[in-house]
Design a protein around this motif. Structure first.
Motif, mmCIF file in Angstrom:
data_model
loop_
_atom_site.group_PDB
_atom_site.id
_atom_site.type_symbol
_atom_site.label_atom_id
_atom_site.label_comp_id
_atom_site.label_asym_id
_atom_site.label_seq_id
_atom_site.Cartn_x
_atom_site.Cartn_y
_atom_site.Cartn_z
ATOM 1 N N PHE A 1 0.820 -1.202 0.000
ATOM 2 C CA PHE A 1 0.000 0.000 0.000
ATOM 3 C C PHE A 1 0.860 1.261 0.000
ATOM 4 O O PHE A 1 0.612 2.208 -0.743
ATOM 5 N N ILE A 2 1.904 1.238 0.836
ATOM 6 C CA ILE A 2 2.774 2.410 0.942
ATOM 7 C C ILE A 2 3.437 2.680 -0.404
ATOM 8 O O ILE A 2 3.479 3.820 -0.882
ATOM 9 N N ILE A 3 3.936 1.602 -1.032
ATOM 10 C CA ILE A 3 4.589 1.761 -2.330
ATOM 11 C C ILE A 3 3.615 2.359 -3.340
ATOM 12 O O ILE A 3 3.947 3.293 -4.065
ATOM 13 N N LYS A 4 2.391 1.829 -3.329
ATOM 14 C CA LYS A 4 1.375 2.310 -4.261
ATOM 15 C C LYS A 4 1.095 3.798 -4.049
ATOM 16 O O LYS A 4 1.063 4.570 -5.003
ATOM 17 N N GLU A 5 0.923 4.201 -2.791
ATOM 18 C CA GLU A 5 0.628 5.610 -2.509
ATOM 19 C C GLU A 5 1.761 6.513 -2.964
ATOM 20 O O GLU A 5 1.548 7.562 -3.554
ATOM 21 N N LEU A 6 2.990 6.092 -2.671
ATOM 22 C CA LEU A 6 4.141 6.927 -3.029
ATOM 23 C C LEU A 6 4.253 7.047 -4.547
ATOM 24 O O LEU A 6 4.538 8.126 -5.072
ATOM 25 N N LEU A 7 4.000 5.939 -5.248
ATOM 26 C CA LEU A 7 4.043 5.986 -6.714
ATOM 27 C C LEU A 7 2.991 6.964 -7.234
ATOM 28 O O LEU A 7 3.248 7.744 -8.154
ATOM 29 N N LEU B 1 -5.822 -0.618 5.652
ATOM 30 C CA LEU B 1 -6.125 0.424 4.669
ATOM 31 C C LEU B 1 -5.745 1.792 5.216
ATOM 32 O O LEU B 1 -5.108 2.605 4.539
ATOM 33 N N ILE B 2 -6.106 2.039 6.459
ATOM 34 C CA ILE B 2 -5.834 3.347 7.050
ATOM 35 C C ILE B 2 -4.333 3.538 7.262
ATOM 36 O O ILE B 2 -3.765 4.572 6.908
ATOM 37 N N LEU B 3 -3.669 2.510 7.790
ATOM 38 C CA LEU B 3 -2.212 2.624 7.972
ATOM 39 C C LEU B 3 -1.508 2.779 6.636
ATOM 40 O O LEU B 3 -0.529 3.513 6.515
ATOM 41 N N GLY B 4 -2.027 2.083 5.631
ATOM 42 C CA GLY B 4 -1.449 2.178 4.293
ATOM 43 C C GLY B 4 -1.482 3.590 3.739
ATOM 44 O O GLY B 4 -0.720 3.937 2.848
ATOM 45 N N LYS B 5 -2.404 4.397 4.256
ATOM 46 C CA LYS B 5 -2.456 5.800 3.854
ATOM 47 C C LYS B 5 -1.653 6.675 4.830
ATOM 48 O O LYS B 5 -0.968 7.597 4.423
ATOM 49 N N LEU B 6 -1.782 6.370 6.116
ATOM 50 C CA LEU B 6 -1.138 7.224 7.129
ATOM 51 C C LEU B 6 0.378 7.235 6.988
ATOM 52 O O LEU B 6 1.011 8.283 7.033
ATOM 53 N N ILE B 7 0.957 6.043 6.816
ATOM 54 C CA ILE B 7 2.418 5.965 6.834
ATOM 55 C C ILE B 7 3.054 6.740 5.670
ATOM 56 O O ILE B 7 3.923 7.584 5.907
ATOM 57 N N PRO B 8 2.613 6.521 4.426
ATOM 58 C CA PRO B 8 3.264 7.281 3.352
ATOM 59 C C PRO B 8 3.082 8.790 3.498
ATOM 60 O O PRO B 8 4.017 9.555 3.213
ATOM 61 N N PHE B 9 1.903 9.226 3.962
ATOM 62 C CA PHE B 9 1.704 10.670 4.059
ATOM 63 C C PHE B 9 2.485 11.274 5.220
ATOM 64 O O PHE B 9 2.899 12.431 5.161
#
Lengths: 313, 376
Positions: free
Chosen positions: B7-13, B225-233
């Motif tokens: 998720f983190i990779i996806k958000e950063l991309l 899902l929430i952590l997958g957004k929180l961490i990259p941001f």
């Protein structure tokens, strides 16, 4: 064994009943067509079956698990693709595949194997680094389906997967659905296209949240319309229709391009009566009148009109 | 864990590819910092002054010289009549007009009180009152000089004892530069803007394009899902923070006196609140546009005005002051100014730190629950 068993499933939004006490079973490995007009309750039913919406009452077993209290297990065993394109446009093909594979916990060899498969079915071999937004609609659709089943689910839900796709892509897409079905996957698909319904092993039709017909295409055509149907080709289609509708022996009428389909109330009426009425009395050139077996479209229009009349009363 | 990582990779991309968002996150803060760093300047360094010397004597010239020597006054205009004075004030070309009356020297020699007329262009009251202070200072010193001189002439030995001279030493910001006070606040502002907009937009966008529905059908858990957004941001927020801190120290020469690690730690707590707010906005907005509007006008603008960033909270009416208690930025700005300017740490800032922590956790938990409920 049934892949899906739906028991008295009901969903109410306030006072509005979107899905009203629906029951049906889907056999393992079949392609199950789910038909109905817009707003008939198709999507609501699917959304309950995949665990997005909670039913107001009733339950369903999907792959043997209750949608009410085992939705986590349900989710592991299903794939879902909606009418909205559900991949990330700003990721490349392979990035999308990797992301969804990652969510389903695929890695290592298994991942490589499934990635290859998805690329193959989407016709995207050697194009894995292309940005998803730049793919043509039909390819996108196949990629979305491939990705939705990357974890090889036993059951796949397709909610109007081909809406807005050109006919050739639709045909290719159905080839892929058949391929999945041959591999043993159960497929529940909603559609507007009645030619697609012909591909299904079993069909249900719902109207205003209620199930109104069930069976395979052949059974539907023979079981639900007993009266004869005439197909009429004439010069002035609209005028002909008006004249016909005034007759007592005419049940339902519908226009298909240059043709009119008439369901007769009186089986003593034959082709000759039509010629007499239109050509001799009204001077409309009639090219052809033919007794036909009903199409699925005839059946559905007939059933929906009958059901709507009943609802009004 | 792997799921969250994907998720983190996806958000950063996605952030990397979203050119508009990149500008909002990285370019805007740098420009904001540089512009605000220069614009948010309420210092009075140059006072444009007009002199109307009716006396034209040695004493009056001596008096005028004091203004030149002070370093604050720039004597732009010497005029000969009142009309010119009025014009210059009206046109805003001059802030102060000093009018020395005709018998200035005569009166002083006669030991009478010599009046001095000073006119202000007082539309910026703050600036005018600072200028007034300087003028009074110069006038006081000048008259003390006259008294001493006179007594000296009369053969009286006197000292100026008995009068009060404050020994002024300004702590933390010795040059009393507005910029030193404002820039650390801008740091908090920028961190808030980037994290709130990232979070609110990212979730709404997924809902808008339909991928959120796709995600809900997968076995992914809400917390993943929430952590997958929180961490990259959070990561992006910190990159922005560090860039802005480098500019603050290298470009504006404002050094962080306190513990930088403590600063980063409190920033993390602050980011939690913002991500909570962003997530909340995403649960009440249907489209990205709505989310942007809600973030800017309903959340960020009021927060900036009420945070004490520009306007002192003590000056606000009591009712408004109560509202400021619920604004995370308020506490973070206090912490930032404390660490950067005063070099204080947890022992002095523990109240604000705890409040930030409490707010962060509360907002995140509340929004996460709301978010989870919403998607079910």
């Amino acid at each position: 064994m049934n892949a899906i068993e739906v028991n008295n499933l009901t969903k109410e939004f306030g006072k509005f009943t979107a899905v009203d006490n629906v029951n049906f079973n889907v056999k393992q490995g079949e392609i199950f067509g789910f038909l109905g007009a817009n707003g008939a309750g198709k999507s609501t039913t699917i959304r309950m079956l995949i665990g997005i919406l909670e039913p107001t009452s009733g339950d369903a077993l999907v792959s043997g698990y209750s949608i009410k209290n085992q939705s986590d297990l349900v989710k592991k065993n299903i794939g879902y693709m909606s009418q909205k394109f559900s991949l990330y446009n700003d990721l490349t093909v392979v990035e999308n595949i990797r992301f969804f594979a990652g969510i389903y916990g695929l890695d290592g060899k298994k991942y490589e194997e499934r990635k290859k498969w998805v690329l193959k079915v989407a016709n995207l071999e050697n194009m894995e680094n292309v940005m998803t937004s730049s793919l043509p609609g039909g390819i996108k659709q196949r990629l979305a389906l491939g990705t939705a089943v990357i974890h090889e689910p036993k059951i796949v839900f397709l909610d109007e997967p081909t809406s807005g796709v050109d006919p050739i892509s639709r045909r290719n897409f159905w080839d892929l659905i058949n391929e999945l079905s041959e591999g043993g996957t159960t497929i529940l698909v909603t559609t507007h296209y009645l030619d697609e319904a012909e591909f299904c092993n079993d069909i249900i039709l719902i109207n205003a949240g209620k199930l109104i017909a069930q069976g395979n295409a052949k059974a539907l055509k023979t079981n639900y319309i007993k009266n004869p149907i005439l197909e009429i080709e004439s010069d002035r289609v609209v005028d002909s229709l008006e004249i016909l509708e005034k007759e007592k022996w005419v049940g339902e009428t519908s226009i298909f391009g240059n043709y009119i389909h008439v369901i007769l109330n009186d089986s003593t009426i034959n082709e000759q009566h039509i010629y007499q009425l239109l050509q001799e009395k009204n001077g409309i050139a009639v090219k052809r009148v033919k007794k036909i077996t009903p199409t699925l479209e005839d059946v559905f229009i007939h059933l929906i009109e009958k059901d709507s009349k009943k609802n009004v009363q | 864990m792997k799921t969250i990582f994907q998720f983190i990779i996806k958000e950063l991309l996605q952030v990397k590819r979203d050119k508009k968002m990149l500008v909002v996150i990285f370019m805007a803060p740098i420009l904001q910092l540089i512009f605000l760093g220069y614009a948010a300047n309420m210092d009075v360094n140059v006072i444009h002054t007009t002199i109307y010397d009716q006396d034209k004597t040695e004493t009056s010239r001596d008096f005028i010289k004091r203004f030149e020597q002070s370093g604050y006054f720039k004597l732009d205009y010497y005029v000969d009549n009142y009309d010119e004075v009025t014009d210059l004030l009206n046109e805003g070309k001059t802030l102060v007009a000093i009018i020395i009356p005709k018998d200035f020297e005569k009166k002083i020699n006669r030991r009478e009180t010599a009046p001095l007329q000073t006119l202000f262009e007082g539309s910026d009251g703050n600036k005018a009152s600072i200028a007034l202070g300087y003028i009074q200072g110069i006038a006081t010193k000048f008259s003390q000089g006259i008294v001493a001189e006179t007594k000296d002439k009369l053969g009286m030995k006197i000292s100026l004892s008995g009068s009060l001279i404050p020994e002024v030493r300004v702590w933390y910001n010795p040059e009393m530069k507005t910029r030193n006070y404002m820039v650390p606040g801008i740091l908090g502002l920028i961190l808030m803007i980037s994290t709130i907009s990232l979070m609110s937009m990212a979730v709404v966008r997924e809902r808008e394009i339909g991928t959120l529905e796709q995600l809900i059908v997968t076995p992914i858990k809400n917390y993943q899902l929430i952590l997958g957004k929180l961490i990259p941001f959070t990561l992006i927020g910190f990159v922005v923070l560090i860039i802005v801190m480098v500019i603050m120290t290298q470009w504006f020469g404002i050094v962080v006196r306190g513990n930088k690690l403590f600063l980063l730690f409190t920033a993390l707590l602050f980011v939690l609140s913002n991500l909570g707010i962003g997530l909340f906005i995403s649960t009440v907005s249907k489209t990205q546009q709505q989310a942007m509007m809600a973030s800017v006008f309903a959340v960020m603008m009021p927060m900036i005005y009420l945070s004490g960033f520009a306007f002192p909270i003590e000056n606000m009416p009591q009712a408004v002051q109560y509202i400021t208690y619920i604004i995370p930025l308020k506490y973070f700005i206090v912490i930032l100014r404390g660490i950067v300017l005063k070099g204080i740490g947890f022992s002095s800032l523990w109240v604000e730190t705890l409040i930030l922590f409490g707010m962060g956790v509360t907002l995140l938990v509340f929004s996460s629950l709301r978010f989870s409920k919403k998607i079910e």
